[in-house]
Scaffold this active site. Sequence first.
Site, short mmCIF file in Angstrom:
data_model
loop_
_atom_site.label_atom_id
_atom_site.label_comp_id
_atom_site.label_asym_id
_atom_site.label_seq_id
_atom_site.Cartn_x
_atom_site.Cartn_y
_atom_site.Cartn_z
N GLN A 98 34.36 46.71 34.51
CA GLN A 98 33.08 45.07 35.27
C GLN A 98 35.08 44.72 35.87
OE1 GLN A 98 31.44 41.55 34.94
NE2 GLN A 98 30.46 44.16 35.22
N GLU A 130 33.74 37.35 35.86
CA GLU A 130 34.41 36.42 36.57
C GLU A 130 35.47 36.55 36.06
OE1 GLU A 130 31.41 34.47 37.61
OE2 GLU A 130 30.33 34.75 35.51
#
Lengths: 321, 736
Positions: free
Chosen positions: B634, B701
């Site tokens: 990620q 995020e």
Amino acid sequence: MQAFRYTQAKTVDVALDPGQRFLAGGTTLVDLMKLNVETPHSVVDINLLPLDRVEPTPDGGLKVGALVRNSDLANHADVKARYTVLSEALLSGASPQLRNMATTGGNLLQRTRCYYYRDINYACNKREPGSGCPAQDGFNRIHAVLGGSDQCVATHPSDMAVAMMALEAVVHAKGAKGERQIALENFYLTPGTTPDKENVLEPDELITYVTLPRLAAGTRSHYLKLRDRAQYEFALASAAVVVQVEGSRIRRVRIALGGVGTKPWRSKEAEAVLEGKPAHTKNFEAAAAAAMRGAKPLKYNGFKIELAKQAIVRTLSMVTA
Amino acid sequence: MAISPIIGSAVTRVDGKLKVTGGAQYAVDHPIEGVAYGAPVASTIGSGRIANIDLSVAEAMPGVLGILYHGNCGPVYRTAGPFERNSIVSEGRPPFEDNKVYYYGQYVALVVADTFERALDAAAHVKVDYETAKPVTRMSEVTTPLGPAHRSYSRGDAETAFKNAPVKTDEVYTTPTETHNPMEMHATIAVWKGNHVTLYETTQGVVNMQGVVSQMLGVPLDNVHIVSPFVGSGFGGKLFPWPNTILAAMAARKLGRPVKVTVPRSLMFTTVGHRPITEQHIRLGATQDGKLQAVIHEVKNPTSLLSDYMENATGSTPVMYSCPNVKTAQWVVRLNIGSPMAMRGPGACPGMYGLDSALDDLAIKLNMDPLEIRLKNYAERDESSGKPFSSKHLRECYTKGAERIGWSKRTPGVGSMRDGNEIVGLGVGTAIWGAYRGGAHARVRLSADGRARVSSATQDIGTGTYTVMALIVADKTGLPVERIDSVLGDSSLPPGPMSGGSTATATIVPAVAAASVKVIGQMLDLASRTNGSPYKGVDAQTLAMTNGRVHKQGEAPESGIPFEKLLEMQQIAALEAEAQTGGAPDADNYSMHCFGAHFVEVGWDPGIARLRVRKTVTVMDAGRIISEKSARNQILGAVVMGIGMGMFEDTYYDPRNAKPLNNNFADYIVATNADIPEQEVIFLDYPDPVIGEYGARGIGEIGLVGVAPALTMAVYHATGVRVRNLPVRIEQLMKA
């Protein structure tokens, strides 16, 4: 994409109607057919033709079949060793998948990436003569600073052709009137008032070979491509240089530019500045200035003039070092 | 119970093999018999209305089954909106509601044919005549006054403090339109059986999509089934349904056969969202030694005529740095463009580019080290709420990252670091993202074949949710991951969280843990009741389950009995338990955030105007890491995206007709492999004590926030050019 007829050519003597297209690697044609920019009623697949070999010529040059794939040409031992600039140019273009399909003849005839040309909802003089050119006051960062007209400022996208221009390649074509040879230098046309006509091929002519002349011993060459990202992007500016240095002087040099011209751009002006002169940065800069003397910037692409100069200077520095 | 070492270990993602062998079925991969293909026709004007649609040529073409447009599409409804749970749409207007055109690339018709190629060909032969109005595509064209802010925040007296501050910066920073562009394009296969519809989808929220589809098609919720087992990423674009989903369902209903609609890449730029432009006016006031006295952050972003989307770029500003006087304000301006939508790190990503850039401008003015000015203004608590942070180790992120990138060797002078033809520059940026845990249901089943199954109606959008769910069950039951089946991406499962806002992990983990504990409790109970069980009659409270075996607490697991034996003895197929968990109990008393620091090293070759990123170092304070490999994946991917945000991405609209000109992957450039240098990612791995038992916060995020300002500061360090309008373009740097 519109429905079309598909046939395979068995010999090079194939006559094309206006609504027909030759299909080789398909990396330009099929792409444009999907956008309905190209709408042939029939395509003639030429992939079965025996034009897929790279062979030495009697005078020590190389004969490249029109169907030789970009990957094969780039990795051909003779090309890598002797025509370095060509191998480098090919490998700087597109992606491995595209290079595995794209052919030598097709690459010479690659169409522009101009946004407006590729969208049938825009006017485009190249697509529909007389309809207009939205690039002139549109977003023209990728457009040409050399060779443009008020009818068209689209760049020629090929890297391979730029290298071949510097190698003084010769195009062999066959048509109804027989075979002919066209120096690559005379092959492309600037748009002028007929941007739809990009080269001197007749509609019925098929490129069969490209020949590369023998290079004198000690010739060095290099292709440098400048762009925003490191891979898979068309050139903002590129330079192909083929040079022969004797002592500290440049005996013979050929310079061609990509990404800045409406055609693969040979700069005899730059060559003239350098021939017989010492291989020195000051002379490289003078040559670069000469190459870009006639450049006309549009609203967003003015930086290309300086960028092309940088490409010329750096390439000359590298190849004469 | 102690957390086992499998949590945070480098377990290979459980769905990995399916993905690399092509076994994973994405939306359009589902084999549906008799499926027809829908090809959209999209508007070629930016504003106006459809005067006439001529279908005659297209309808007569071979294989064409039907053409839908506003005149014949049948009923389609609006959702009940925010009042109703799970009915959030991206664009309020249902497709084909009327003949109005609000943006370029809006669906005006859908051609359905028996093959994809025939559908495309016929779509090209639908003739649409428009009455064209001049589109408004740039905020500068909107001359009506902005009026009062649409969102604002204030503490202290920022204007006065700014006026009186001895050192000030006052600059405008802009970020461009960025288009999500997940690899898997938005797509739907709609299959009706009577009044029931199944949609094979690619979505970040099966539960919400079920609600939306039910409302827009006017069928009961129970009759809608969303299937989305694999998602080729979403980046926020697939949070809430877009018109393509409804079009497929409408067409399938009307034609009485399954219909597949894939959004072509070109329409990915208009019909499924983008991160809108932000224009950020930032004023900082500070003391001579760099302590912030005033922060004023004012932001405008465009939205469409069909969405109220605000890019909340000021959201992090009151929290990020210590400052007594802070004022923020946001406005939204309506344009003839497709609707924007949250894109990875919405708000914070452009917002922190602005705020950190402003801080760097202050550092440049004060001749201060960029890292030093960040430490100088370090917030020890959340000054917007006065609450303590649940867990904050940002200082350690800075120091560790500085050490790894070699910050101490950074010489401050512009262009002072060289390596051959390249001038080297170093920059740092701060990452922040709010941590949130919501409510979720999960079910865990222990079967007589010795396997466990965990299920919830959530999604794995490539982030590792399958693996995270399996790991929690593995931790609780002691079963190896290979004996655990994760099931998700199906609206018929117990309702789980949306995959968005970095909330899925923090939300699903407690539910899976609770369901696991519950089913284990049932198993221990069974052990104390079962004839032949070594623990018959033993108080279940004194038993435990380890390595999949029931045993006495305090005794070795090997002394116990495998759970499947107990099921066998009782001739029971499986025990199953469902649990529902809610938000973190103590969440209201804390400010919960992820933090991080990015260090970027760039190389600038001024002789050929070549800018490349040479190295990145990222240190993340993201709570406890559950699945190390997918977590690292990620962050690596987010930093790649950050390099794209800093150097490449920019959707540009032709102001004449509102067309996004670079609506393809050759012209819309993102980072390629060759653009990505050595990347280092370090997780501090401090559990967040407030968010839950495992202390896991979301990390989707955070990895993207703060990359761009680190990059532009590195660019300044190398070139002396301060880029305040992303992306950095070589023509800006050539002026150096």
